[in-house]
Motif scaffolding. Structure first.
Motif, PDB file in Angstrom:
ATOM      1  N   ILE A  36       0.868  -1.178   0.000  1.00  0.00           N
ATOM      2  CA  ILE A  36       0.000   0.000   0.000  1.00  0.00           C
ATOM      3  C   ILE A  36       0.906   1.230   0.000  1.00  0.00           C
ATOM      4  O   ILE A  36       1.832   1.325   0.819  1.00  0.00           O
ATOM      5  CB  ILE A  36      -0.912   0.007   1.249  1.00  0.00           C
ATOM      6  CG1 ILE A  36      -1.804  -1.243   1.263  1.00  0.00           C
ATOM      7  CG2 ILE A  36      -1.749   1.285   1.304  1.00  0.00           C
ATOM      8  CD1 ILE A  36      -2.608  -1.419   2.546  1.00  0.00           C
TER       9      ILE A  36
ATOM     10  N   GLY B  97      -6.635  -5.905   7.517  1.00  0.00           N
ATOM     11  CA  GLY B  97      -6.594  -7.365   7.415  1.00  0.00           C
ATOM     12  C   GLY B  97      -7.657  -8.015   8.271  1.00  0.00           C
ATOM     13  O   GLY B  97      -7.820  -7.683   9.448  1.00  0.00           O
TER      14      GLY B  97
ATOM     15  N   GLY C   6      -8.031 -11.538   8.459  1.00  0.00           N
ATOM     16  CA  GLY C   6      -7.767 -12.950   8.754  1.00  0.00           C
ATOM     17  C   GLY C   6      -7.979 -13.182  10.240  1.00  0.00           C
ATOM     18  O   GLY C   6      -8.433 -12.292  10.977  1.00  0.00           O
TER      19      GLY C   6
ATOM     20  N   ARG D  27     -10.795  -5.894   3.240  1.00  0.00           N
ATOM     21  CA  ARG D  27     -10.796  -6.055   1.785  1.00  0.00           C
ATOM     22  C   ARG D  27     -11.741  -7.194   1.411  1.00  0.00           C
ATOM     23  O   ARG D  27     -12.410  -7.146   0.394  1.00  0.00           O
ATOM     24  CB  ARG D  27      -9.367  -6.354   1.301  1.00  0.00           C
ATOM     25  CG  ARG D  27      -9.226  -6.430  -0.197  1.00  0.00           C
ATOM     26  CD  ARG D  27      -7.790  -6.335  -0.632  1.00  0.00           C
ATOM     27  NE  ARG D  27      -7.019  -7.546  -0.318  1.00  0.00           N
ATOM     28  CZ  ARG D  27      -5.745  -7.716  -0.646  1.00  0.00           C
ATOM     29  NH1 ARG D  27      -5.101  -6.736  -1.292  1.00  0.00           N
ATOM     30  NH2 ARG D  27      -5.109  -8.815  -0.337  1.00  0.00           N
TER      31      ARG D  27
ATOM     32  N   GLN E 135     -15.167 -12.318   5.956  1.00  0.00           N
ATOM     33  CA  GLN E 135     -14.732 -13.648   6.393  1.00  0.00           C
ATOM     34  C   GLN E 135     -15.898 -14.455   6.939  1.00  0.00           C
ATOM     35  O   GLN E 135     -16.782 -13.894   7.600  1.00  0.00           O
ATOM     36  CB  GLN E 135     -13.721 -13.500   7.546  1.00  0.00           C
ATOM     37  CG  GLN E 135     -12.397 -12.925   7.130  1.00  0.00           C
ATOM     38  CD  GLN E 135     -11.461 -13.955   6.526  1.00  0.00           C
ATOM     39  OE1 GLN E 135     -11.790 -15.134   6.445  1.00  0.00           O
ATOM     40  NE2 GLN E 135     -10.305 -13.511   6.085  1.00  0.00           N
TER      41      GLN E 135
HETATM   42  P1  NA7 Z   1      -4.293 -14.106   6.674  1.00  0.00           P
HETATM   43  O1  NA7 Z   1      -5.322 -15.083   7.032  1.00  0.00           O
HETATM   44  O2  NA7 Z   1      -3.432 -14.392   5.500  1.00  0.00           O
HETATM   45  O3  NA7 Z   1      -5.032 -12.698   6.488  1.00  0.00           O
HETATM   46  C1  NA7 Z   1      -4.379 -11.574   5.955  1.00  0.00           C
HETATM   47  C2  NA7 Z   1      -5.389 -10.463   5.790  1.00  0.00           C
HETATM   48  O4  NA7 Z   1      -4.696  -9.306   5.331  1.00  0.00           O
HETATM   49  C3  NA7 Z   1      -6.485 -10.761   4.780  1.00  0.00           C
HETATM   50  O5  NA7 Z   1      -7.694 -10.240   5.260  1.00  0.00           O
HETATM   51  C4  NA7 Z   1      -6.023  -9.987   3.550  1.00  0.00           C
HETATM   52  O6  NA7 Z   1      -7.070  -9.590   2.713  1.00  0.00           O
HETATM   53  C5  NA7 Z   1      -5.412  -8.782   4.209  1.00  0.00           C
HETATM   54  N1  NA7 Z   1      -4.475  -8.073   3.330  1.00  0.00           N
HETATM   55  C6  NA7 Z   1      -3.281  -8.510   2.867  1.00  0.00           C
HETATM   56  N2  NA7 Z   1      -2.721  -7.577   2.083  1.00  0.00           N
HETATM   57  C7  NA7 Z   1      -3.587  -6.545   2.055  1.00  0.00           C
HETATM   58  C8  NA7 Z   1      -3.598  -5.287   1.401  1.00  0.00           C
HETATM   59  N3  NA7 Z   1      -2.564  -4.905   0.615  1.00  0.00           N
HETATM   60  N4  NA7 Z   1      -4.652  -4.474   1.586  1.00  0.00           N
HETATM   61  C9  NA7 Z   1      -5.689  -4.849   2.379  1.00  0.00           C
HETATM   62  N5  NA7 Z   1      -5.760  -6.028   3.020  1.00  0.00           N
HETATM   63  C10 NA7 Z   1      -4.713  -6.860   2.853  1.00  0.00           C
HETATM   64  O7  NA7 Z   1      -3.279 -13.854   7.898  1.00  0.00           O
HETATM   65  P2  NA7 Z   1      -3.540 -13.903   9.466  1.00  0.00           P
HETATM   66  O8  NA7 Z   1      -2.297 -13.440  10.118  1.00  0.00           O
HETATM   67  O9  NA7 Z   1      -4.803 -13.239   9.828  1.00  0.00           O
HETATM   68  O10 NA7 Z   1      -3.771 -15.417   9.770  1.00  0.00           O
HETATM   69  C11 NA7 Z   1      -2.825 -16.380   9.360  1.00  0.00           C
HETATM   70  C12 NA7 Z   1      -3.055 -17.667  10.080  1.00  0.00           C
HETATM   71  O11 NA7 Z   1      -2.537 -17.541  11.412  1.00  0.00           O
HETATM   72  C13 NA7 Z   1      -4.471 -18.082  10.285  1.00  0.00           C
HETATM   73  O12 NA7 Z   1      -5.025 -18.709   9.199  1.00  0.00           O
HETATM   74  C14 NA7 Z   1      -4.346 -18.998  11.473  1.00  0.00           C
HETATM   75  O13 NA7 Z   1      -3.796 -20.212  11.052  1.00  0.00           O
HETATM   76  C15 NA7 Z   1      -3.326 -18.327  12.295  1.00  0.00           C
HETATM   77  P3  NA7 Z   1      -7.692 -10.599   1.590  1.00  0.00           P
HETATM   78  O14 NA7 Z   1      -8.483 -11.611   2.373  1.00  0.00           O
HETATM   79  O15 NA7 Z   1      -6.532 -11.209   0.874  1.00  0.00           O
HETATM   80  O16 NA7 Z   1      -8.525  -9.741   0.732  1.00  0.00           O
END
Ligand code: NA7
Length: 494
Positions: free
Chosen positions: A148, A179, A181, A203, A206
């Motif tokens: 970003i 994010g 996740g 974005r 979930q």
């Molecule tokens: P995740 O599950 O990979 O989630 C990452 C989040 O970050 C996801 O919502 C992404 O949106 C978001 N993201 C990544 N890059 C961007 C940008 N550039 N702009 C906006 N949003 C973005 O990681 P976590 O750390 O939450 O969890 C990982 C694992 O740890 C989990 O599955 C458990 O096993 C524990 P997206 O969904 O791609 O649109």
């Protein structure tokens, strides 16, 4: 050279997280002290050392996220908080005498199979060598920083969720979390009552499953202590097992009634728990349930309905010194910006440089996507095991059970080496290719391949997740098929 029971053989273990400690404990239990664990950090715990964000909780029930040989009656909750899990691993490293085998703050930077053994180099300039190499580096350890514009221009505190800056005040601050996740959801749930204003930049919506918020009382813990069968009952709870089986059926076979049932449960939870129809629609995913790793949370829906919390679905244009600028021109002013933007899940042992027989480069073999025979071993890289490696069962299960099965497999695989029949064993390329072809076919039919973006998807566009029933995993891990392996260096003293 080894004696007949392999006591002369040495094992190098990379990483002192759950899996690396397990390897050390298992070696100690067989009376083998000839191993060293290299750990880049300053304490044990792996992912539970790196992640310290508020709200950190394991999404697997605590009594199931426990070594099978070391139950912990003292878990405070049904789903344990991160710091408690890290302490458990530290206690295990001490209890089993593994701590003194760990070299902290020392990262393995290279490993090469040479003269029938592994030679490694570390960040402190040390050279070491061993007969076996255990890559227990974890799956999610390289942060993914979002591309970003302007993130580095932000005037307040800004950090990745896995690099939490505990010196930054949170109470009464205007906090933004990017994010959605599992990490972002846990952080937002934990900060909703602390921030003056909390903005969750979403974005992608979930699918979220409510989870039991059970806190164990002192009386519960006493009963667990006195009667381990009660712990067994939590671990092997038939309802939990049935739910797990139904969940597996749902993800492996997206057209099954089990998937329809899962999606109906999740949809009902969203509709019952979120009152405001506008917010409810923002939170409703536009892809199929469990395509991304399912999130377990009992308080997220409550958190985002608080008046000081906003789920922001407008696109982020850039970050500016004062906050986040949305693409309609609105500026969301912030004091703290948390990047809960996940990890680069394709790294595994990398950035370490690993070279196998005749200088074969792991980076070359993994150029498109990391590959390993049944997720554990790699052709031309003898006596090397990947614990929780590529395309293993990482989906909403206890990775401890998985690592234990993988270790037992490797232990059996190394028997001919311990007997001195050969210096090394590695799967044939043919065996890997045949396995991989089957794996790709199975992966293409799973829910994870049904059209969402997630960290499960690898460079070949396919989910890097075990795509068969778990019974098949336990079965293949129970006994190596030596017909798929080749001996390397028919030396030794047999
Ligand atoms: P995740 O599950 O990979 O989630 C990452 C989040 O970050 C996801 O919502 C992404 O949106 C978001 N993201 C990544 N890059 C961007 C940008 N550039 N702009 C906006 N949003 C973005 O990681 P976590 O750390 O939450 O969890 C990982 C694992 O740890 C989990 O599955 C458990 O096993 C524990 P997206 O969904 O791609 O649109």
């Amino acid at each position: 050279m080894s004696d007949s029971n392999g006591k002369g053989l040495r094992t190098i273990i990379i990483g002192a997280g759950m899996a690396g400690l397990l390897a050390g404990i298992r070696l100690k239990q067989r009376g083998d002290d000839n191993f060293t664990i290299y750990e880049k950090g300053d304490c044990v715990g792996g992912t539970w050392r790196e992640n310290t964000y508020p709200g950190l909780t394991c999404d697997v029930p605590a009594h199931a996220y426990t070594y099978s040989f070391a139950y912990n009656p003292d878990w405070s909750q049904f789903m344990a908080p991160g710091p408690e899990i890290r302490e458990y691993f530290e206690a295990m490293a001490n209890r089993y005498g593994v701590m003194e085998h760990i070299r902290f703050n020392e990262e393995v930077t290279s490993a090469q199979w040479q003269d029938d053994r592994w030679r490694i180099g570390t960040s402190t300039g040390r050279d070491d060598e061993g007969n076996m190499l255990v890559a227990a580096t974890g799956v999610l350890h390289v942060p993914n920083y979002p591309d970003i514009e302007g993130v580095d221009t932000f005037a307040g505190a800004c950090f990745h969720s896995a690099r939490w800056d505990h010196s930054v005040p949170l109470d009464g601050e205007r906090i933004g979390v990017i994010g959605t996740g599992s990490t972002g959801v846990q952080i937002v749930s934990a900060l909703a009552d602390r921030a003056s204003e909390l903005t969750h930049f979403q974005r992608t919506a979930q699918w979220i499953m409510g989870r039991p918020g059970v806190v164990y009382t002192e009386e519960d813990k006493r009963r667990f202590r006195e009667d381990p069968a009660l712990i067994e009952a939590v671990r092997n709870n038939p309802e939990g097992a049935a739910n797990r089986d139904r969940f597996l059926e749902a993800v492996i076979n997206p057209e099954s009634p089990a998937h329809a049932e899962l999606e109906a449960i999740l949809t009902a939870q969203l509709e019952e728990r979120v009152q405001d129809p506008v917010l409810r629609e923002k939170l409703r995913p536009n892809y199929r349930a469990a395509c991304k790793r399912l999130i377990f949370a009992n308080d997220y829906y409550d958190a985002v309905q608080k008046p000081n919390v906003e789920v922001e679905t407008r696109k982020i244009a850039r970050v500016e010194p004062q906050g986040v600028r949305l693409d309609d021109g609105t500026l969301v002013e912030l004091d703290v910006l948390v990047l809960a933007t996940g990890f680069r899940a394709d790294q595994f042992v990398r950035p370490m440089k690993i070279k196998g027989v005749g200088g074969a480069d792991l980076d070359d073999l993994w150029a498109e996507v990391p590959r390993a025979y049944f997720a554990v071993t790699v052709p031309e890289f003898p006596n090397m095991v990947l614990l929780n490696g590529p395309a293993g069962p990482v989906g909403n299960f206890s990775l401890i059970d998985v690592a234990e099965a993988q270790w037992d497999y490797f232990d059996k695989l190394m028997e001919p080496v311990r007997r001195g029949e050969c210096a090394g064993l590695a799967p044939t390329m043919q065996a890997l290719d045949a396995y991989d072809e089957r794996r790709r076919k199975a992966a293409a039919g799973t829910i994870w391949a049904s059209g969402c973006k997630s960290w499960y998807i690898g460079g070949d566009g396919l989910p890097q997740v075990w795509s068969w029933p778990m019974e098949y995993f336990w079965e293949v891990m129970s006994k190596p098929d030596f017909g798929d392996y080749e001996k390397i260096g028919e030396t030794q003293d047999a």
